[in-house]
Write an enzyme that holds these catalytic residues in place. Structure first.
Site, PDB file in Angstrom:
ATOM      1  N   HIS A  29     -19.491  49.019 -79.397  1.00  0.00           N
ATOM      2  CA  HIS A  29     -20.921  48.734 -80.193  1.00  0.00           C
ATOM      3  C   HIS A  29     -22.000  48.343 -78.965  1.00  0.00           C
ATOM      4  O   HIS A  29     -22.179  47.235 -78.727  1.00  0.00           O
ATOM      5  CB  HIS A  29     -20.612  47.233 -81.044  1.00  0.00           C
ATOM      6  N   HIS A  69     -17.785  41.724 -81.892  1.00  0.00           N
ATOM      7  CA  HIS A  69     -17.771  43.237 -81.389  1.00  0.00           C
ATOM      8  C   HIS A  69     -19.047  43.619 -80.467  1.00  0.00           C
ATOM      9  O   HIS A  69     -18.875  44.636 -79.783  1.00  0.00           O
ATOM     10  CB  HIS A  69     -18.423  43.821 -82.815  1.00  0.00           C
ATOM     11  N   LEU A 120     -15.022  38.079 -88.095  1.00  0.00           N
ATOM     12  CA  LEU A 120     -16.379  37.416 -88.330  1.00  0.00           C
ATOM     13  C   LEU A 120     -16.241  36.060 -88.849  1.00  0.00           C
ATOM     14  O   LEU A 120     -15.411  35.762 -89.534  1.00  0.00           O
ATOM     15  CB  LEU A 120     -17.277  38.387 -88.919  1.00  0.00           C
ATOM     16  N   ASP A 156     -25.250  38.647 -88.556  1.00  0.00           N
ATOM     17  CA  ASP A 156     -25.244  38.514 -89.920  1.00  0.00           C
ATOM     18  C   ASP A 156     -23.829  38.381 -90.541  1.00  0.00           C
ATOM     19  O   ASP A 156     -23.616  37.723 -91.564  1.00  0.00           O
ATOM     20  CB  ASP A 156     -26.022  39.976 -90.613  1.00  0.00           C
ATOM     21  N   ILE A 188     -29.790  44.250 -89.745  1.00  0.00           N
ATOM     22  CA  ILE A 188     -28.460  45.517 -89.862  1.00  0.00           C
ATOM     23  C   ILE A 188     -27.330  45.123 -90.001  1.00  0.00           C
ATOM     24  O   ILE A 188     -26.953  44.279 -89.337  1.00  0.00           O
ATOM     25  CB  ILE A 188     -28.875  46.318 -88.862  1.00  0.00           C
ATOM     26  N   HIS A 260     -25.144  50.405 -84.397  1.00  0.00           N
ATOM     27  CA  HIS A 260     -24.236  49.463 -84.455  1.00  0.00           C
ATOM     28  C   HIS A 260     -22.910  49.597 -83.623  1.00  0.00           C
ATOM     29  O   HIS A 260     -22.611  48.921 -82.660  1.00  0.00           O
ATOM     30  CB  HIS A 260     -23.937  48.948 -85.857  1.00  0.00           C
ATOM     31  N   ARG A 355       7.489  15.377 -95.723  1.00  0.00           N
ATOM     32  CA  ARG A 355       6.036  15.012 -95.277  1.00  0.00           C
ATOM     33  C   ARG A 355       5.649  13.424 -94.786  1.00  0.00           C
ATOM     34  O   ARG A 355       5.106  13.246 -94.088  1.00  0.00           O
ATOM     35  CB  ARG A 355       5.107  15.246 -96.448  1.00  0.00           C
ATOM     36  N   GLU A 409     -10.075  24.565 -95.872  1.00  0.00           N
ATOM     37  CA  GLU A 409      -8.999  24.816 -94.978  1.00  0.00           C
ATOM     38  C   GLU A 409      -9.307  25.823 -93.886  1.00  0.00           C
ATOM     39  O   GLU A 409      -8.484  25.903 -92.655  1.00  0.00           O
ATOM     40  CB  GLU A 409      -7.728  25.439 -95.720  1.00  0.00           C
ATOM     41  N   HIS A 459       4.191  20.085 -99.274  1.00  0.00           N
ATOM     42  CA  HIS A 459       4.424  20.610-100.737  1.00  0.00           C
ATOM     43  C   HIS A 459       4.763  22.208-100.326  1.00  0.00           C
ATOM     44  O   HIS A 459       4.160  23.174-100.962  1.00  0.00           O
ATOM     45  CB  HIS A 459       3.074  20.694-101.409  1.00  0.00           C
ATOM     46  N   HIS A 471       0.113  26.514-106.892  1.00  0.00           N
ATOM     47  CA  HIS A 471       0.074  25.580-105.693  1.00  0.00           C
ATOM     48  C   HIS A 471       1.499  25.807-105.147  1.00  0.00           C
ATOM     49  O   HIS A 471       1.830  24.842-104.272  1.00  0.00           O
ATOM     50  CB  HIS A 471      -0.269  24.179-106.522  1.00  0.00           C
TER      51      HIS A 471
END
Lengths: 667, 667
Positions: A29, A69, A120, A156, A188, A260, A355, A409, A459, A471
């Site tokens: 790139h 990239h 990205l 972008d 772009i 690119h 837990r 998350e 869970h 869930h």
């Protein structure tokens, strides 16, 4: 020579190294490095604190190339600045097998690569974690030892990915004013103009989340420098929108998506050389330009010397603790604190959800370790991730040790990676296991980088009950185990939970996921054992009364079921052993002898797990029986769900006896 | 009785049904239904077009409860409005096994549930897809047949999840002005006040992406109505920020996180009854209030009658086509078009990447089907998802059939789900297979709902080469196969690609993923076969010269390697068969006889796939050999990577011969 001329040739050095490397690789790139060369030159030559000779200097500024990239931008910088391992041969070997110059920057391949980027948005969210770590450590150790910036170059694509919103909102909320994002606003994307798919006013968007923003011409060095200056004095994080031309200098491809992601071709490069006045051979940097860059590298290193003097002058205990934490070693008292806790567990034999036993372990861990930094994606009370030691961090007070990550998350996991990468802290963060899907791209990168992010996933099955199939994880244990170098622990009781936490904390080369129940489980390991049995991945937790005719393998909440089935089978005269399998990943790493001994030679093998069969096939072979899930779950009280889906001691017993009957018939 | 009094008692009917159901279940979320009851009452009583007697009426407004934990809001509405299958007994059985009233709304459990929600942000992104579908179909069929709104009720969690940004930005860009989002702005999340983790100005954020916004008191019916009116006349999508009190009416818990996710308890409910003047028994709605609601249901249905008259009056061909598409049937000419194409393939035997043969198949498909709507997350040229028939859809022109989704894999997948749920269109969308991780939560929901979203995932292995491990899927085939009801296809050549596309399009009960190569592959299936061989999941593609001593199983690009190894082995006197396995999911569904026949009884079994072993264990048993990946990939030219990781015909041949040698030695 004017300052501008000097700048230009330094920036052009990046451009031509990038063009040449992509051309030689016939892949890569060139567009971003060419477009962002001015930004990078200003940032590194005028602002960045770093030391090419001591690349791991803890108080260096962090530079994150979120638009991964554009890796040749980073590799060019590292070479030009004099990082020893980034030789011109590495640049020449761009994208070749075994080189340090992979297609995208890979953490650990070369010094100066602060994080692996390419997917990205990840780098931007890593950077939020790095800035959190800086602020937290500065709060602990003072600005004499910790006072640096985190800079991000984002494209972008980074800003279009949803994770960016999670990162931006969290950074804005926490007022991470030493985080500075340089947006390579070239308009772009791969499909063409960004306007094909987006009409967002990015500055307004960042401002909506509490950021400072400023727009500049990304090819005007002084404007870029002024914007960075302003950003450094802001009390908010800053996004600098740098209007650039992708492939700057390429005569016909500049400003188009053709610049690119593929080599420019010889003709275009000839045109670029003409346009930018570059006469050196490919991969050759004029010595005076290389000198300019090397001086930058040498000068930047001076700050480190002053810092080292401050560290040397610091209180010996403070210094020792700081250095220990930056190395990532656990403190001396940790092992004994855990041993004491496990002895107590052997006495108390608590019947609690894992837990909850995770929270109990964390009380000990957070007491013994000052470097843990907890959090949850808005499920604190459900994930049991907060302990007495962890007051929340707030925008104006970083003395706490707990992050309310919000319902984010993905951003949480990526920020945790950034915290781990920064060093000095061990991040753990919670959500429901089913939502590991939301965090998965970041969890994968943690595994690829081999960093110590610890994911507390509660869970962990249909055992969560009424919330229903959206869930209830079914395939998630399989899917996480599938990720290379990702340790998935599923402890069966409080003792195993403590052991799994020990393993996760001691593992500096892999991230870990702890899969934990919502429902209570009995204590099955009721004796203190100096040996961490979970370290073997699988071990016999209950031996057979006689030569075993049945082996039952189970993890987590289903070990209880296995033990009940064993009782029933033995009452019926079928000697049965139970193997607890807290970590299939670790089991796979044991010797063949150990594995064969654990698998055993009982004629009937059964695995029990409230998930899908896939990860157990290797252990079961053709003949083994699996008691678990083969569909999504359902909404209802959890005991009814276990009965409905046939994950019960009765079902295990019946399956074993039916198979024993078949065997007897065959004889 | 004033209009306000009437409104209040209608809204209170929702509140008390919700409180009572959660109390009876001893589990659930009363806070949202109580807080958003006024919004829902205004929306349904004054604006929504729907018909409880004909719940599938294609031109109904869509209502998406993105904050799915507030399921009792929806169930209450459906009961009150007279949807036949939502009886009071179902409400009483909230969250019980087998009821239609699952913890979160499950698509298909009861009519009127437009999509499965619960994982936050998904509903909002589904709604974007629904609004796209509406606009697209309106463009095709005119407003006489298609003219409806999509309403979303979203919570803070929906807006904090990154997917919301992708959805918002896409909707704003496409100017989806018939999409109206009602934000339940109650300022509370599970951990406490939203201000613990977020400081975003949501209205400013939406405006930055081209939305209209307005803020109202969410308990003021006329203000809500005025805002919806305004939204309906906007030329942009609108977000209405409704300031509400979570758990409205609960004396001590209202406005706190305690109202969110657990039963209020008898005392609190007594207090709420007093505060809101509600005297009926639990689950009892005063007949005059029920009448008010039922009248709403009956009145709303009148629009459907007028619509039906317009449809009846339409051109018979148009009507037939519209009805066929809304049913989801494929058109008559499709099968023959594909047969013709496959005959051509048998003649041409093209050596192309399967991403290219997917494009070739799509040229035929998009020619034969008017209902496909393609797209890519900014990888159009790489995913080969655009064909001659699919001009891009632009904000001002929906006559095209191609969406530039932007760099938004998650938003794309969820929007595709919304398009599929809307009906009348078949969405397919592309990205790299490795980025299925970004889209995974939406792909899971497609599987749970059983809807026809087709994911075109190219660059499906280390075969993508130089981009390196961040871009190379290794565990993704395993991880996607792990999802129940998700069909993963990995075709080996152009013929198999055509067959897999046929299967994906014909499957109205499952989403599909097509895993496709970047690199060229030879034609292996060189004869036309009326029977779709991929439908069996696995089949013998090359039989052994004699009784087979080796069976090689492979998928996709590795079938070529298997065939080469077969030649080498047979040249050395080892009869070898090759089984192509384009879809392990379908293979698992075949009869035991068929499966056994395909697995065969050759003493040596080898599976070859450039991914991890996990999904193949079931087929390989203890003894089988696997040639594939057991780590992340690397950056380099793909042929070198295949050699480096030992995935070659030579490696397969050597492994087989070594095993044959062992066997011979044992005899």
């Amino acid at each position: 020579m004017t300052a501008r001329e000097k700048h230009d040739r330094m920036a052009n050095a990046i451009r031509f190294l990038s063009m040449d490397a992509v051309e030689a690789a016939n892949s890569g790139h060139p567009g971003l490095p060419m477009g962002a060369a001015d930004i990078a030159t200003v940032l590194f030559s005028r602002f960045m604190s770093f030391d090419p000779i001591h690349p791991h200097w803890p108080d260096r500024d962090r530079f994150v190339l979120s638009a991964g990239h554009g890796s040749m931008l980073l590799y060019s910088l590292l070479y030009l600045l004099g990082y020893e391992d980034m030789t011109i041969d590495e640049i020449r070997n761009f994208r070749q097998l075994g080189s340090k110059t992979a297609g995208h920057p890979e953490y650990g391949h070369a010094t100066g690569i602060e994080t692996t980027t390419g997917p990205l948005g990840q780098g931007l969210a890593n950077a939020v974690g790095m800035a959190i770590a800086e602020r937290k450590l500065a709060d602990e150790y003072g600005s004499d030892l910790v006072d640096h910036h985190t800079y991000v170059l984002a494209g972008d694509g980074c800003l279009m990915e949803g994770i960016s919103q999670e990162a931006i909102a969290l950074a804005g909320h926490l007022k991470l004013n030493k985080l500075i994002v340089l947006w390579d606003d070239n308009g772009i994307s791969i499909d063409g103009a960004v306007s094909l798919s987006d009409s967002t006013d990015q500055q307004a968007r960042f401002e909506a989340s509490g950021w400072e923003t400023v727009g500049v011409d990304g090819h005007d060095p002084d404007a870029i420098a002024a914007a960075i200056e302003r950003a450094r004095s802001s009390d908010k994080p800053t996004m600098i929108a740098c209007k650039t031309t992708i492939g700057y200098g390429a005569p016909t491809r500049a400003g188009t998506s053709k610049a690119h992601g593929s080599p420019l071709g010889p003709e275009e490069i000839i045109g670029a050389r003409k346009a930018l006045g570059w006469t050196s051979e490919p991969f050759e940097i004029p010595s005076e330009v290389l000198d300019d860059w090397r001086v930058v590298g040498l000068t930047a290193g001076k700050k480190r010397v002053a810092w080292q003097e401050r560290l040397d002058a610091a209180d010996a205990t403070v210094r020792g603790e700081f250095e220990r934490r930056m190395r990532g070693d656990l403190p001396a008292g940790f092992e004994s604190a855990m041993a004491k806790y496990k002895k107590q567990l052997a006495d108390d034999q608590p019947k609690v959800a894992t837990r909850k036993s995770s929270e109990m372990a964390l009380e000990v861990i957070n007491g013994a370790l000052s470097e843990t930094i907890g959090g949850s994606a808005d499920l604190t009370g459900s994930n049991n991730t907060r302990t007495a030691q962890t007051a929340p961090i707030t925008p104006d007070d970083f003395s706490g040790r707990y992050l309310h990550y919000g319902i984010r998350e993905h951003g949480m996991a990526a920020a945790m990676n950034g915290i781990a990468l920064h060093g000095g802290l061990i991040p753990y963060g919670g959500t429901f296991l089913v939502f590991s899907d939301y965090a998965r791209p970041a969890m994968r990168l943690a595994s690829l980088m081999g960093i110590r992010s610890i994911f507390v996933m509660t869970h962990d099955s249909i055992g969560l009950g009424e919330d229903g199939p959206t869930h209830q994880p079914v395939e998630h244990l399989a899917a996480l185990r599938a990720i290379p170098n990702h340790m998935v622990y599923r402890p069966a009781d409080a003792m195993e939970t403590a052991e799994c936490w020990e393993l996760a904390l001691a593992d500096t080369g892999s991230p870990s996921t702890l899969a934990l129940t919502r429902q209570n489980l009995p204590a099955l390991r009721t004796e203190f054992d100096k040996d961490n049995r979970c370290a073997y991945g699988a071990y016999e937790i209950a031996s057979a009364a006689d030569d075993a005719v049945v082996s039952i393998f189970a993890s987590g909440s289903e070990v209880e079921i296995a033990v009940q089935a064993k009782s029933a089978l033995e009452a019926n005269g079928h000697p049965t052993r139970v193997v607890s399998v807290p970590c299939l990943d670790l089991f796979a790493k044991q010797s063949e002898d150990y594995r064969n001994a654990i698998i055993g030679d009982a004629p009937v093998k059964i695995a029990v797990e409230a998930g899908i069969r896939q990860p157990w096939d290797a252990l079961l072979g053709y003949d083994g029986i699996f008691v678990g899930m083969n569909s999504f779950g359902a909404s209802g009280p959890y005991q009814k769900l276990y009965a409905h889906f046939g994950i019960t001691a009765e079902a295990v017993t019946a399956a074993a006896e039916s198979r024993l009957h078949d065997h007897a018939g065959r004889k």
